[in-house]
Design an enzyme around this catalytic site. Structure first.
Site, short mmCIF file in Angstrom:
data_model
loop_
_atom_site.label_atom_id
_atom_site.label_comp_id
_atom_site.label_asym_id
_atom_site.label_seq_id
_atom_site.Cartn_x
_atom_site.Cartn_y
_atom_site.Cartn_z
N LYS A 135 -0.41 6.39 -7.65
CA LYS A 135 -1.83 6.72 -7.85
C LYS A 135 -2.14 8.13 -7.33
CE LYS A 135 -3.24 3.20 -5.36
NZ LYS A 135 -1.91 2.67 -4.97
N ARG A 168 -10.56 -1.93 -3.69
CA ARG A 168 -9.36 -2.72 -3.42
C ARG A 168 -9.69 -4.20 -3.25
NH1 ARG A 168 -6.18 1.89 -0.87
NH2 ARG A 168 -4.06 1.14 -0.56
N ARG A 196 8.89 8.20 0.81
CA ARG A 196 7.72 9.08 0.60
C ARG A 196 7.52 9.99 1.80
NH1 ARG A 196 1.85 6.78 -0.87
NH2 ARG A 196 2.04 5.65 1.10
N ARG A 231 4.51 8.72 6.68
CA ARG A 231 3.38 7.96 7.16
C ARG A 231 3.85 6.78 8.02
NH1 ARG A 231 -0.62 6.90 2.11
NH2 ARG A 231 -0.67 4.85 3.11
N ARG A 255 1.74 -4.74 2.98
CA ARG A 255 0.76 -4.11 2.08
C ARG A 255 0.89 -4.68 0.67
NH1 ARG A 255 2.77 1.63 3.25
NH2 ARG A 255 1.26 2.43 1.74
P1 ADP Z 1 0.30 5.61 -4.22
O1 ADP Z 1 -0.74 6.71 -4.11
O2 ADP Z 1 0.05 4.71 -5.40
O3 ADP Z 1 0.49 4.84 -2.95
P2 ADP Z 1 2.20 7.83 -4.37
O4 ADP Z 1 1.62 8.68 -5.45
O5 ADP Z 1 2.02 8.29 -2.98
O6 ADP Z 1 1.69 6.29 -4.53
O7 ADP Z 1 3.75 7.64 -4.70
C1 ADP Z 1 4.62 6.91 -3.81
C2 ADP Z 1 5.98 7.58 -3.74
O8 ADP Z 1 6.64 7.43 -5.00
C3 ADP Z 1 5.93 9.08 -3.46
O9 ADP Z 1 7.05 9.44 -2.66
C4 ADP Z 1 6.03 9.71 -4.85
O10 ADP Z 1 6.63 10.99 -4.80
C5 ADP Z 1 6.93 8.69 -5.57
N1 ADP Z 1 6.62 8.54 -7.00
C6 ADP Z 1 5.39 8.49 -7.59
N2 ADP Z 1 5.51 8.27 -8.92
C7 ADP Z 1 6.84 8.19 -9.17
C8 ADP Z 1 7.62 7.97 -10.37
N3 ADP Z 1 7.02 7.79 -11.56
N4 ADP Z 1 8.96 7.92 -10.25
C9 ADP Z 1 9.55 8.09 -9.05
N5 ADP Z 1 8.90 8.30 -7.90
C10 ADP Z 1 7.55 8.35 -7.95
P1 AMP Z 2 -3.56 4.42 0.89
O1 AMP Z 2 -3.58 5.82 1.42
O2 AMP Z 2 -4.38 4.26 -0.36
O3 AMP Z 2 -2.15 3.88 0.76
O4 AMP Z 2 -4.28 3.52 1.99
C1 AMP Z 2 -3.74 3.41 3.29
C2 AMP Z 2 -4.48 2.33 4.06
O5 AMP Z 2 -5.86 2.68 4.20
C3 AMP Z 2 -4.50 0.94 3.43
O6 AMP Z 2 -3.32 0.19 3.70
C4 AMP Z 2 -5.74 0.33 4.09
O7 AMP Z 2 -5.48 -0.05 5.42
C5 AMP Z 2 -6.69 1.53 4.14
N1 AMP Z 2 -7.52 1.63 2.92
C6 AMP Z 2 -7.54 2.64 2.01
N2 AMP Z 2 -8.40 2.38 1.01
C7 AMP Z 2 -8.95 1.16 1.30
C8 AMP Z 2 -9.88 0.33 0.63
N3 AMP Z 2 -10.44 0.68 -0.53
N4 AMP Z 2 -10.20 -0.87 1.23
C9 AMP Z 2 -9.66 -1.23 2.40
N5 AMP Z 2 -8.75 -0.51 3.05
C10 AMP Z 2 -8.40 0.69 2.52
#
Ligand code: ADP
Ligand code: AMP
Length: 207
Positions: free
Chosen positions: A13, A88, A122, A153, A164
């Site tokens: 995302k 969410r 990541r 992270r 999660r």
């Molecule tokens: P989200 O925001 O949904 O939690 P991220 O955009 O942070 O996910 O992506 C999670 C990890 O996967 C990151 O390390 C990113 O670089 C990697 N990633 C994202 N999309 C892809 C893809 N299509 N193929 C391989 N790795 C990906």
């Molecule tokens: P993210 O950066 O989207 O992976 O979110 C990291 C963490 O932030 C999640 O695991 C939750 O603990 C909190 N968080 C982010 N967005 C929300 C949401 N919309 N509702 C509740 N918790 C959230």
């Protein structure tokens, strides 16, 4: 254009919201980024959120809804926005329906085992929030965009990732049906390489 990016943690995302934000000049609104900033700043919201985030649980709806309501009032949202990680829960989606007109919802679909691998590798820049993966070609611990030192992270460890994923299945996955019923859902296969997923997301945007 007001869009939601839905999908499990690690689906991509943030990666795709950043790219869309640049290309379409609309803001990416990540409640996760806003909460992490609040923790860094030591605010009351940050203090409340930290233990939930470290444990991989959702921060209470009342806290997150207030954050989203405030952020969506900002001037830069007038031309449109991408919501990344909000809503969410069904309660969050219902609150959003009262204050926003969402055009469509892109669900980035990826299997759990792929996600565990993605999130374990990541890395993120704490200064500009650019997202990387250690397996990507040319990966460097220095952010290519702003020169910051990228970090892992605290919640990107296997136990918390699995927690999660379980929270996602129980509390967030019902939103797929919620937006399907509203006629707003577009599903994209997130298992493909970033460039292909991005092309599919853009197709959804331009439809
Ligand atoms: P989200 O925001 O949904 O939690 P991220 O955009 O942070 O996910 O992506 C999670 C990890 O996967 C990151 O390390 C990113 O670089 C990697 N990633 C994202 N999309 C892809 C893809 N299509 N193929 C391989 N790795 C990906
Ligand atoms: P993210 O950066 O989207 O992976 O979110 C990291 C963490 O932030 C999640 O695991 C939750 O603990 C909190 N968080 C982010 N967005 C929300 C949401 N919309 N509702 C509740 N918790 C959230």
């Amino acid at each position: 254009m007001n869009v939601i990016f839905l999908g499990p943690p690690g689906a991509g995302k943030g990666t795709h919201a950043q790219k869309i934000s640049q290309e379409f000049s609309i803001p990416q609104i990540s409640t996760g980024d806003i909460l992490r900033q609040a923790i860094k700043d030591g605010t009351e919201v940050g203090l409340k959120a930290k233990e939930y985030m470290d444990a991989g649980k959702l921060v209470p709806d009342s806290v997150v809804i207030a954050i989203a309501e405030q952020r969506l009032k900002a001037d830069d949202c007038k031309k449109g926005y991408i919501l990344d990680g909000f809503p969410r829960t069904v309660a969050q989606a219902e609150a959003l329906d009262k204050i926003a007109d969402i055009d469509f919802v892109v669900d980035i679909d990826v299997d759990d085992e792929v996600i565990v691998k993605r999130l374990s590798g990541r890395r993120v820049c704490p200064d500009c929030q650019t997202v990387y993966h250690v397996d990507f070609e040319g990966y460097s611990p220095i952010c290519a965009k702003c020169g910051g030192n990228v970090i892992q992270r605290k919640d990107d460890n296997e136990d918390t990732i699995r927690e999660r994923l379980s929270v996602y299945a129980q509390q967030t996955a019902p939103l797929i049906d919620y937006y399907k019923k509203a006629g707003k859902l577009i599903v994209v296969d997130g298992a493909k390489p970033v460039s292909e997923v991005f092309a599919d997301v853009k197709k959804a945007f331009e439809a």
